[in-house]
Motif scaffolding. Structure first.
Motif, PDB file in Angstrom:
ATOM      1  N   MET A   1       0.836  -1.180   0.000  1.00  0.00           N
ATOM      2  CA  MET A   1       0.000   0.000   0.000  1.00  0.00           C
ATOM      3  C   MET A   1       0.875   1.234   0.000  1.00  0.00           C
ATOM      4  SD  MET A   1      -2.478   1.568   2.909  1.00  0.00           S
ATOM      5  CE  MET A   1      -1.137   2.323   3.791  1.00  0.00           C
ATOM      6  N   PRO A   2       0.783   2.054  -0.984  1.00  0.00           N
ATOM      7  CA  PRO A   2       1.480   3.341  -0.952  1.00  0.00           C
ATOM      8  C   PRO A   2       0.699   4.358  -0.119  1.00  0.00           C
ATOM      9  CG  PRO A   2       1.186   2.560  -3.210  1.00  0.00           C
ATOM     10  CD  PRO A   2       0.332   1.722  -2.329  1.00  0.00           C
ATOM     11  N   PHE A   3       1.421   5.175   0.624  1.00  0.00           N
ATOM     12  CA  PHE A   3       0.837   6.303   1.345  1.00  0.00           C
ATOM     13  C   PHE A   3       1.616   7.543   0.951  1.00  0.00           C
ATOM     14  CE2 PHE A   3       1.144   9.112   5.157  1.00  0.00           C
ATOM     15  CZ  PHE A   3      -0.144   9.627   5.084  1.00  0.00           C
ATOM     16  N   ILE A   4       0.917   8.573   0.482  1.00  0.00           N
ATOM     17  CA  ILE A   4       1.567   9.817   0.078  1.00  0.00           C
ATOM     18  C   ILE A   4       1.006  10.936   0.939  1.00  0.00           C
ATOM     19  CG2 ILE A   4       2.082  11.409  -1.801  1.00  0.00           C
ATOM     20  CD1 ILE A   4       1.497   9.066  -3.743  1.00  0.00           C
ATOM     21  N   ASP A   5       1.913  11.633   1.623  1.00  0.00           N
ATOM     22  CA  ASP A   5       1.569  12.734   2.524  1.00  0.00           C
ATOM     23  C   ASP A   5       2.061  14.029   1.878  1.00  0.00           C
ATOM     24  OD1 ASP A   5       0.844  14.230   4.717  1.00  0.00           O
ATOM     25  OD2 ASP A   5       2.431  13.451   6.017  1.00  0.00           O
ATOM     26  N   GLU A  15     -11.133  20.944  -5.821  1.00  0.00           N
ATOM     27  CA  GLU A  15     -10.866  20.610  -7.220  1.00  0.00           C
ATOM     28  C   GLU A  15      -9.400  20.208  -7.408  1.00  0.00           C
ATOM     29  OE1 GLU A  15     -12.400  23.514  -6.236  1.00  0.00           O
ATOM     30  OE2 GLU A  15     -14.430  22.939  -6.798  1.00  0.00           O
ATOM     31  N   GLN A  16      -8.489  20.962  -6.788  1.00  0.00           N
ATOM     32  CA  GLN A  16      -7.069  20.622  -6.883  1.00  0.00           C
ATOM     33  C   GLN A  16      -6.792  19.275  -6.222  1.00  0.00           C
ATOM     34  OE1 GLN A  16      -5.753  24.307  -5.061  1.00  0.00           O
ATOM     35  NE2 GLN A  16      -4.608  24.836  -6.935  1.00  0.00           N
ATOM     36  N   GLU A  17      -7.417  19.036  -5.078  1.00  0.00           N
ATOM     37  CA  GLU A  17      -7.237  17.766  -4.381  1.00  0.00           C
ATOM     38  C   GLU A  17      -7.686  16.603  -5.264  1.00  0.00           C
ATOM     39  OE1 GLU A  17      -9.072  15.772  -0.436  1.00  0.00           O
ATOM     40  OE2 GLU A  17      -8.116  17.738  -0.141  1.00  0.00           O
ATOM     41  N   ALA A  18      -8.834  16.752  -5.913  1.00  0.00           N
ATOM     42  CA  ALA A  18      -9.331  15.701  -6.804  1.00  0.00           C
ATOM     43  C   ALA A  18      -8.379  15.488  -7.978  1.00  0.00           C
ATOM     44  CB  ALA A  18     -10.733  16.053  -7.301  1.00  0.00           C
ATOM     45  N   GLU A  19      -7.843  16.567  -8.525  1.00  0.00           N
ATOM     46  CA  GLU A  19      -6.893  16.451  -9.639  1.00  0.00           C
ATOM     47  C   GLU A  19      -5.592  15.784  -9.188  1.00  0.00           C
ATOM     48  OE1 GLU A  19      -4.913  19.275 -13.125  1.00  0.00           O
ATOM     49  OE2 GLU A  19      -6.400  20.138 -11.753  1.00  0.00           O
ATOM     50  N   LEU A  20      -5.114  16.144  -8.005  1.00  0.00           N
ATOM     51  CA  LEU A  20      -3.911  15.509  -7.466  1.00  0.00           C
ATOM     52  C   LEU A  20      -4.149  14.028  -7.184  1.00  0.00           C
ATOM     53  CD1 LEU A  20      -2.705  18.319  -5.050  1.00  0.00           C
ATOM     54  CD2 LEU A  20      -1.542  17.558  -7.137  1.00  0.00           C
ATOM     55  N   LYS A  21      -5.319  13.703  -6.616  1.00  0.00           N
ATOM     56  CA  LYS A  21      -5.655  12.306  -6.335  1.00  0.00           C
ATOM     57  C   LYS A  21      -5.627  11.472  -7.613  1.00  0.00           C
ATOM     58  CE  LYS A  21      -9.524  10.535  -6.730  1.00  0.00           C
ATOM     59  NZ  LYS A  21      -9.439   9.348  -7.567  1.00  0.00           N
ATOM     60  N   ALA A  22      -6.248  11.984  -8.657  1.00  0.00           N
ATOM     61  CA  ALA A  22      -6.284  11.264  -9.928  1.00  0.00           C
ATOM     62  C   ALA A  22      -4.880  11.132 -10.521  1.00  0.00           C
ATOM     63  CB  ALA A  22      -7.213  11.967 -10.909  1.00  0.00           C
ATOM     64  N   GLY A  23      -4.113  12.220 -10.502  1.00  0.00           N
ATOM     65  CA  GLY A  23      -2.766  12.194 -11.065  1.00  0.00           C
ATOM     66  C   GLY A  23      -1.824  11.295 -10.295  1.00  0.00           C
ATOM     67  N   LEU A  85       3.365  17.049 -11.325  1.00  0.00           N
ATOM     68  CA  LEU A  85       1.960  17.226 -10.978  1.00  0.00           C
ATOM     69  C   LEU A  85       1.780  18.352  -9.953  1.00  0.00           C
ATOM     70  CD1 LEU A  85      -0.853  15.932 -11.500  1.00  0.00           C
ATOM     71  CD2 LEU A  85      -0.395  14.496  -9.505  1.00  0.00           C
ATOM     72  N   PHE A  86       2.616  18.390  -8.916  1.00  0.00           N
ATOM     73  CA  PHE A  86       2.513  19.446  -7.905  1.00  0.00           C
ATOM     74  C   PHE A  86       2.819  20.813  -8.507  1.00  0.00           C
ATOM     75  CE2 PHE A  86       3.798  15.814  -5.019  1.00  0.00           C
ATOM     76  CZ  PHE A  86       2.502  15.542  -4.631  1.00  0.00           C
ATOM     77  N   ARG A  87       3.777  20.867  -9.392  1.00  0.00           N
ATOM     78  CA  ARG A  87       4.093  22.135 -10.062  1.00  0.00           C
ATOM     79  C   ARG A  87       2.904  22.608 -10.904  1.00  0.00           C
ATOM     80  NH1 ARG A  87       9.385  23.434  -9.448  1.00  0.00           N
ATOM     81  NH2 ARG A  87      10.870  21.753  -9.125  1.00  0.00           N
ATOM     82  N   GLU A  88       2.314  21.684 -11.654  1.00  0.00           N
ATOM     83  CA  GLU A  88       1.211  22.022 -12.559  1.00  0.00           C
ATOM     84  C   GLU A  88      -0.062  22.385 -11.797  1.00  0.00           C
ATOM     85  OE1 GLU A  88      -1.707  19.544 -15.491  1.00  0.00           O
ATOM     86  OE2 GLU A  88       0.437  19.101 -15.635  1.00  0.00           O
ATOM     87  N   VAL A  89      -0.480  21.549 -10.867  1.00  0.00           N
ATOM     88  CA  VAL A  89      -1.772  21.731 -10.195  1.00  0.00           C
ATOM     89  C   VAL A  89      -1.727  22.837  -9.146  1.00  0.00           C
ATOM     90  CG1 VAL A  89      -3.522  20.603  -8.750  1.00  0.00           C
ATOM     91  CG2 VAL A  89      -2.470  19.351 -10.648  1.00  0.00           C
ATOM     92  N   LEU A  90      -0.645  22.916  -8.376  1.00  0.00           N
ATOM     93  CA  LEU A  90      -0.567  23.896  -7.297  1.00  0.00           C
ATOM     94  C   LEU A  90       0.252  25.129  -7.664  1.00  0.00           C
ATOM     95  CD1 LEU A  90      -0.077  21.491  -4.254  1.00  0.00           C
ATOM     96  CD2 LEU A  90      -2.207  22.537  -5.080  1.00  0.00           C
ATOM     97  N   GLY A  91       0.893  25.115  -8.814  1.00  0.00           N
ATOM     98  CA  GLY A  91       1.751  26.237  -9.192  1.00  0.00           C
ATOM     99  C   GLY A  91       2.959  26.360  -8.292  1.00  0.00           C
ATOM    100  N   ALA A  92       3.394  25.230  -7.727  1.00  0.00           N
ATOM    101  CA  ALA A  92       4.493  25.229  -6.760  1.00  0.00           C
ATOM    102  C   ALA A  92       5.819  25.559  -7.423  1.00  0.00           C
ATOM    103  CB  ALA A  92       4.579  23.883  -6.056  1.00  0.00           C
ATOM    104  N   GLU A  93       6.558  26.447  -6.792  1.00  0.00           N
ATOM    105  CA  GLU A  93       7.888  26.813  -7.277  1.00  0.00           C
ATOM    106  C   GLU A  93       8.952  25.881  -6.709  1.00  0.00           C
ATOM    107  OE1 GLU A  93       8.716  30.975  -6.737  1.00  0.00           O
ATOM    108  OE2 GLU A  93       6.626  31.480  -7.110  1.00  0.00           O
ATOM    109  N   HIS A  94       8.766  25.478  -5.463  1.00  0.00           N
ATOM    110  CA  HIS A  94       9.728  24.607  -4.784  1.00  0.00           C
ATOM    111  C   HIS A  94       9.008  23.333  -4.382  1.00  0.00           C
ATOM    112  CE1 HIS A  94      12.252  28.137  -4.674  1.00  0.00           C
ATOM    113  NE2 HIS A  94      11.275  28.797  -4.072  1.00  0.00           N
TER     114      HIS A  94
END
Length: 107
Positions: A1-5, A15-23, A85-94
């Motif tokens: 079982m993978p767990f991602i925190d 909406e972002q959470e759902a997109e991250l979950k799917a990705g 995925l985090f960069r795309e969905v959340l616009g994360a720089e770091h």
């Protein structure tokens, strides 16, 4: 079982959470024998985070615990997909993604 925190300095909308979950469900399938059917996720937004002495961001730190062992190639492909995925969905720089493999779980 993978767990991602996933911890992010920005808010995470439903909406972002759902997109991250799917990705992340698709990305975890890059690891042989893993798929979304047993994937557990936790999303925490609005974390107080600093990177290089600054709170400019968004900043994301994600940690994945994977039950079992896999190849370096599969780990790398999964990690790169998650970071993108985090960069795309959340616009994360770091974005930092830590992956741990273990057989020492009880469930």
């Amino acid at each position: 079982m993978p767990f991602i925190d996933v911890k992010a300095s920005c808010p995470i909308s439903q909406e972002q959470e759902a997109e991250l979950k799917a990705g992340l469900g698709k990305a975890v399938a890059l690891i042989p024998g893993k798929d979304e059917s047993r994937l557990m996720l936790r999303f925490t937004g609005n974390c107080h985070m600093w990177y290089a002495g600054s709170q400019e961001g968004p900043i994301v730190m994600a940690e994945a615990a994977i039950y079992g062992r896999t190849t370096q190639e599969a780990s790398s492909a999964f990690g790169q997909e998650a970071v993108s995925l985090f960069r795309e969905v959340l616009g994360a720089e770091h974005v930092y993604f830590k992956m741990e493999q273990t057989t020492d779980w009880a469930f």
